[in-house]
Design an enzyme around this catalytic site. Sequence first.
Site, PDB file in Angstrom:
ATOM      1  N   GLU A 776       0.126   6.114  -5.110  1.00  0.00           N
ATOM      2  CA  GLU A 776      -0.014   5.017  -4.154  1.00  0.00           C
ATOM      3  C   GLU A 776      -0.969   5.522  -3.082  1.00  0.00           C
ATOM      4  O   GLU A 776      -0.658   6.486  -2.382  1.00  0.00           O
ATOM      5  CB  GLU A 776       1.356   4.679  -3.578  1.00  0.00           C
ATOM      6  CG  GLU A 776       1.442   3.259  -3.086  1.00  0.00           C
ATOM      7  CD  GLU A 776       1.515   3.197  -1.593  1.00  0.00           C
ATOM      8  OE1 GLU A 776       0.427   2.963  -0.999  1.00  0.00           O
ATOM      9  OE2 GLU A 776       2.587   3.387  -1.037  1.00  0.00           O
ATOM     10  N   CYS A 810      -0.410   2.567   5.295  1.00  0.00           N
ATOM     11  CA  CYS A 810      -1.439   2.247   4.287  1.00  0.00           C
ATOM     12  C   CYS A 810      -1.597   0.740   4.165  1.00  0.00           C
ATOM     13  O   CYS A 810      -2.646   0.239   3.783  1.00  0.00           O
ATOM     14  CB  CYS A 810      -1.166   2.898   2.945  1.00  0.00           C
ATOM     15  SG  CYS A 810       0.540   2.965   2.517  1.00  0.00           S
TER      16      CYS A 810
END
Length: 1019
Positions: A776, A810
């Site tokens: 990720e 993020c």
Amino acid sequence: MTNSALTVLYRAPEPEVLAALAPRAQMSDVESAAARETALALIAAVRASRGPGWIDAFLQEYALGTEEGLALLALAEAYLRIPDGDTAARLVSDKVGEGRWEAHLGQAGSLPVDAATLGLVLTRALMDAKRGGVLRGLVRRAGEPLVLRAVSTAMQLMGAHFVLGRTIEEALDRAGDDGLCSFDMLGEGARTFPDAERYFASYLDAIVHVARVQTDLPLMQRHAVSVKLSALHPRYSLANEARAVPELTARLVELAQAAARGGVGLTVDAEEAERLEVSLDIFARAAAAPQLAGWDGLGLAVQAYQKRASAVLETVSAIGERTRRRIPVRLVKGAYWDTEIKRAQQQGLPDYPVFTRKAATDVSYLACARTMLAANRIAPAFATHNAMTVSILLQWIGARRDVEFQRLHGMGEALYEALSERSDLRCRIYAPVGGYRDLLAYLVRRLLENGANSSFVHQLADEDVPAEHLAEDPVAAVRAANFTSHPAIPKPADLYAPERTNSQGIDMTDRATLAAFQAKVAAHWHGRHTAAPIIGGVEVSGEAKPVRDPADTTRIAGTVVNATRADVARAAASAAAAAPSWSATPVATRADALRRAADSLEQQTDLFAALAVREAGKTLPDAIAEVREAVDFCRYYAAQAEKLFAPDVLPGPTGEFNELTLAGRGVFACISPWNFPLAIFTGQVAAALVTGNAVLAKPAPQTPLIAAAAVRVLHQAGVPKNVLHLLPGDGETGGAIVADRNVAGVAFTGSTATARRIARTLLEDETRPIAPLIAETGGINAMIVDSSALPEQVADDVLISAFQSAGQRCSALRLLCVQDDVADRMLEMITGAASAWRIGDPGDVATDIGPLIDEAARTKIEAHLAANKSRIVWRADASAANANGWFLAPAIVALDTPDQLQQEVFGPVLHVVRWKGDEFPALLDGVNAAGYGLTMGLHSRIRQTADLVRAKARVGNLYVNRTMIGAVVGSQPFGGEGLSGTGPKAGGPHYLLRFANERALCVDTTSAGGNARLMSETG
Ligand SMILES: Cc1cc2nc3c(=O)[nH]c(=O)nc-3n(C[C@H](O)[C@H](O)[C@H](O)COP(=O)(O)OP(=O)(O)OC[C@H]3O[C@@H](n4cnc5c(N)ncnc54)[C@H](O)[C@@H]3O)c2cc1C
């Protein structure tokens, strides 16, 4: 303000609160019979009166339970603020396209409503004929097409129905001499200090104007003014009370002084439950201001739907006693019920601040009314449109005339007309004042109130609802339900029942809870926190290095001993040896260990929050969210694993048994980032463990302390010590872990570059099995805003998405794409609101933005800003932040095109581009072209736009009309595509599968000599 009853009642169990209120709301048999008779007479009078006005007929016909009603609500909310014809046309086409308007033709029995329906039917027909292109064509050709003009007129009419005037002069004019009003200056809550100034000026102006009329009458017989404190300060909350309370008190006193001079009453409206305590503080201080001594005009509204209503009245009485005045109190039921329910669920709070049954709110209203009527220091005003509530009150008011009723402008006229024939009680009209831009939020509240099935006015207008039903005694209703809460509204903890318990939040809106939590958290700051390799449950000794507090690098959050290569090898060998028996352990045992860990993390929220604050620079709300997410991961994966690991018997020919089962892969490496040092760390580890893997966990070098604490919790919860090992260290340690042949899979969150390195390492050894990598990584996340969006909502969501957590998520917003037609106004509001945010110590509850994680992060972002110096259009003032901390003043950078942002800037830097209406598809292509695909936000009221974005956007998480951060486990599985990650999504139903091997079993059940079952079953 110290009233412990406020704290106790805030989220108390509904049955307890109600049972205590019911006796006070109880009528005698005589009162009950009389109230019922009055109510039936009033209901009959209202129903027999000229019939409902066109607006009532309209709202009746298009109730909120219908698709058409919802479409109209959406249209009303957005239409008037859209400056450009093209977007307005798209909104109309969208909303009108959603309904089946033909079904309403001729149903309302009201000429204007039927005419409006006809217009809608024709519009729809026109659209259907040419697949929606017609409207836009018309706009272009005719400039202002008939249909749009008709919609605009309808919306303005609706506005005019509920709003008395666009300006205070106009409103005073329309009020004339016969109606007694309390004027309210409309508007969304202030998001910026200039907005707050503007609202203050308009309240002051209203007071000055109102003071000029009815000068010969006593205070209570004159017009008054109502104020919303949220309009007077952009940071009006408990967290910011140190600043907001004195500033708002000063503003309120200024207004009250002007009101006192002019002989005009001033009432503070009631708003969200989370602001109640602060509002009472401000009110108490203003009431005590010497300038206002002896003035009886300062009042407030109290919401009966809140469990705390009775305690609020106690507080108000005490203020009246202390300041020796009678305080006008407007008792209302409350206008934000749906929001209160949602907020409590989202924040995982112990219970709701409001009742969950309509009858409970009515009972509370009656009990409060009794209290008010008995109180010496309260001048009662009862605001309601409910004929039964009014009728009961009439019984209790008797011959008293120091009491008034209140209704909203545009509502309850017929009821109060009928009432005036029976009683000479004073009635005041709450009269909103404002231009079309300001009326929308108010209009939506009114439409909700008129259109909701639970609402008295809605039922009154519905001839199918028998009058007897409307005249029911609410006390009897709640008694019949045994005071229980509504079964359709689960407690926040039970939101995901029966699968799992929702994680608990900390109620940061309750002063006592907040203070206790802060004290507990602060106690951990000075603890000696340590991290070291934990191998087989033993903490390895070695050279301890300090872990610095990013908010003040002269402070040390704890110490860390990093893992050596030998530690890595030892841990990997131990894990490999332990993996088979862990995989063979029943899944229920593994899942139970996670559940115990979740409970333990939850019980130690203060410790883990303290570590997140001091080690990772998280603000308190972020730190709480961090712990909650870790807890949710554990409980969610526990439940998922039990579901997925149940053997799956598969079909096949007779005489054959087929079964699919899952097993652990062996040893999993979990490499997590510093920005979610507990949540992502725990999420990865929990997923790997529950699927039967042994784990080598490597936290980010910046945040080993919280990870070590989490590993201790997992061990205590029953995860065998040789199954979970902690290996603190840097990239080199990570490299050594990944290179170890024992590692059969990697879960990684971090940069794209590191993910690539890991992938290469996994493939280097030709003899090693190919191990899966779940990566990720980052993203250049965009939010698209069109002109139908609500600027205040956009400003809130942009700030949270871009600057909360100092932009170090993020998912954070990096690129805001705003439609040119509204860009100036939106950006003004965004920068104004951002300027009111506080940068500083994350341990201080008033802080909005904490530090960056380290010097390297700051240097990198400052370099980016230096390279874009000429494009910086706004920069925050961070001078108040500790100079020893790694703080960075947030910035907004204007770009010409999306492609000018080529890399992720991991901090509080928002890039903005403008787009023109016809550039929309190209804009989406431009955003996609960057190749990232993590999150995207959209603010638009147009469903077709949302559908288009959904179809075209290549992102893992799309958020519409909300913030684009804060994915919730099990509700918004999180993770991206393209350069942003491999999937599967964390917190989603497919995540665990990647951690498991699949094993299929096929047994020939006839091999022992025949198919006995087949033969016996068909015999
Ligand atoms: C003059 C005036 C001033 C006002 N000022 C304010 C103010 O300052 N602040 C404010 O918040 N509101 C204010 N209101 C709005 C008021 O709260 C609403 O008018 C109220 O919702 C309608 O009450 P009612 O008695 O007319 O209607 P009713 O239909 O009898 O009651 C509706 C009430 O029941 C509640 N309800 C509906 N379903 C449930 C359920 N399942 N469980 C629990 N409760 C439920 C609704 O939220 C609402 O409060 C004001 C109203 C008036 C008339």
